[in-house]
Design an enzyme around this catalytic site. Structure first.
Site, PDB file in Angstrom:
ATOM      1  N   CYS A  45     -39.037  46.826   3.364  1.00  0.00           N
ATOM      2  CA  CYS A  45     -37.879  46.328   4.111  1.00  0.00           C
ATOM      3  C   CYS A  45     -38.186  46.501   5.602  1.00  0.00           C
ATOM      4  O   CYS A  45     -38.352  47.634   6.076  1.00  0.00           O
ATOM      5  CB  CYS A  45     -36.667  47.163   3.706  1.00  0.00           C
ATOM      6  SG  CYS A  45     -35.170  46.792   4.625  1.00  0.00           S
ATOM      7  N   CYS A  55     -38.690  39.496   7.250  1.00  0.00           N
ATOM      8  CA  CYS A  55     -37.714  40.135   6.350  1.00  0.00           C
ATOM      9  C   CYS A  55     -38.194  39.792   4.954  1.00  0.00           C
ATOM     10  O   CYS A  55     -38.499  38.618   4.675  1.00  0.00           O
ATOM     11  CB  CYS A  55     -36.322  39.570   6.590  1.00  0.00           C
ATOM     12  SG  CYS A  55     -35.133  40.001   5.289  1.00  0.00           S
TER      13      CYS A  55
HETATM   14  N1  DGL Z   1     -35.270  42.824   3.077  1.00  0.00           N
HETATM   15  C1  DGL Z   1     -34.906  43.427   4.286  1.00  0.00           C
HETATM   16  C2  DGL Z   1     -35.889  43.303   5.415  1.00  0.00           C
HETATM   17  O1  DGL Z   1     -37.049  43.131   5.159  1.00  0.00           O
HETATM   18  C3  DGL Z   1     -33.495  43.745   4.609  1.00  0.00           C
HETATM   19  C4  DGL Z   1     -32.543  42.627   4.651  1.00  0.00           C
HETATM   20  C5  DGL Z   1     -31.105  43.063   4.794  1.00  0.00           C
HETATM   21  O2  DGL Z   1     -30.635  43.845   3.970  1.00  0.00           O
HETATM   22  O3  DGL Z   1     -30.442  42.581   5.718  1.00  0.00           O
HETATM   23  O4  DGL Z   1     -35.535  43.388   6.560  1.00  0.00           O
END
Ligand code: DGL
Length: 258
Positions: A70, A180
């Site tokens: 993440c 993301c």
């Molecule tokens: N998948 C996440 C990232 O890589 C987080 C997205 C979220 O929860 O807003 O930033």
């Protein structure tokens, strides 16, 4: 080896998918904090508390390594996580370096959550790697909501992408960074908008390579080739064991996006 993956939701499955392809014989744990997703529009302090709670849960399962799959959580608290646990903690950052290397003159558009774009980590990365200022940044928070609602294409998704891009000259970009992990699901939709000549670049492969390099230097290459019989992947949704079926269908979907 047992390797834990953490994300706010189903985005980090795009990194797990790469790891399973690269090393199918290990045990994996995947934690989706979907009850609290999305993180990207929340205050940093709140995200930090959520990430600590989830990672403490994973630490009790004694993984050999923890992957923060993440970008948002990494931007907010990766250093604190590294100081908190004995095992290696590997984070993710937008793949700016390979994107700049891929396109010689064109501009690069970095897509991420608002929180990732706000944090100093990305600023520092751009200052180091992009002295000529070839990168632009754009938040695409709502793609995370779409993904968590199991909606990856169609008129609504495309209209959102186009409206976010309405002030950008799409012809100036040679590469788009998917900063993301949820955005990997939207490769087909993004490709439709940007055109197939624009490279969509995520940091998943680089992260996975780094995870196994780390484990190999800590435990030796032999330990990495040991086979678990049969290898298992366990899924948790905000701290509760979750049925594998739904996550496996997302993994199948991702296989079609790469
Ligand atoms: N998948 C996440 C990232 O890589 C987080 C997205 C979220 O929860 O807003 O930033």
């Amino acid at each position: 080896m047992r390797i834990a993956f953490f994300d706010s939701g189903i985005g980090g499955l795009s990194v797990l998918h790469q790891a399973q392809n690269h090393a199918p014989h290990h045990d994996y744990i995947y934690f989706a904090d979907s009850e609290h997703a999305p993180y990207g529009a929340k205050p940093a302090a709140e995200v930090r508390d959520l990430v600590f709670a989830a990672c403490d849960f994973l630490a009790d399962l004694q993984p050999d390594a923890l992957v923060i799959a993440c970008n948002t959580a990494t931007a907010v608290c990766i250093e604190d996580l590294r100081g908190r646990y004995e095992f290696p903690v590997i984070g993710m950052e937008p793949a700016v370096k390979p994107a700049l290397a891929k396109v010689a003159r064109d501009r690069v558009l970095v897509l991420a959550t608002s929180l990732t774009l706000q944090e100093v980590k990305l600023e520092a990365l751009l200052e180091k790697l992009d002295p000529r200022g070839r990168c632009d940044k754009l938040a695409m928070d709502k793609l995370v909501n779409f993904a968590e609602q199991n909606c990856f294409s169609g008129a609504e998704v495309e209209a959102y992408i186009r409206s976010q891009l309405s002030h950008y000259d799409l012809n100036s970009y040679g590469a788009v960074v998917l900063g993301c992990t949820h955005f990997s699901y939207f490769k087909p939709a993004l490709s439709k908008v940007f055109g197939s000549d624009v490279a969509l670049i995520d940091g998943n492969q680089g992260t996975v390579r780094h995870v196994f390099d780390c484990l190999s230097s800590l435990h030796g290459a032999d330990a990495l080739s040991e086979v678990q019989h049969p290898p298992q992947t366990t899924f948790y949704r905000s701290g509760k064991v979750a049925a594998a079926g739904m996550y496996e269908s997302y993994l199948d979907r991702l296989a079609g996006c790469f």
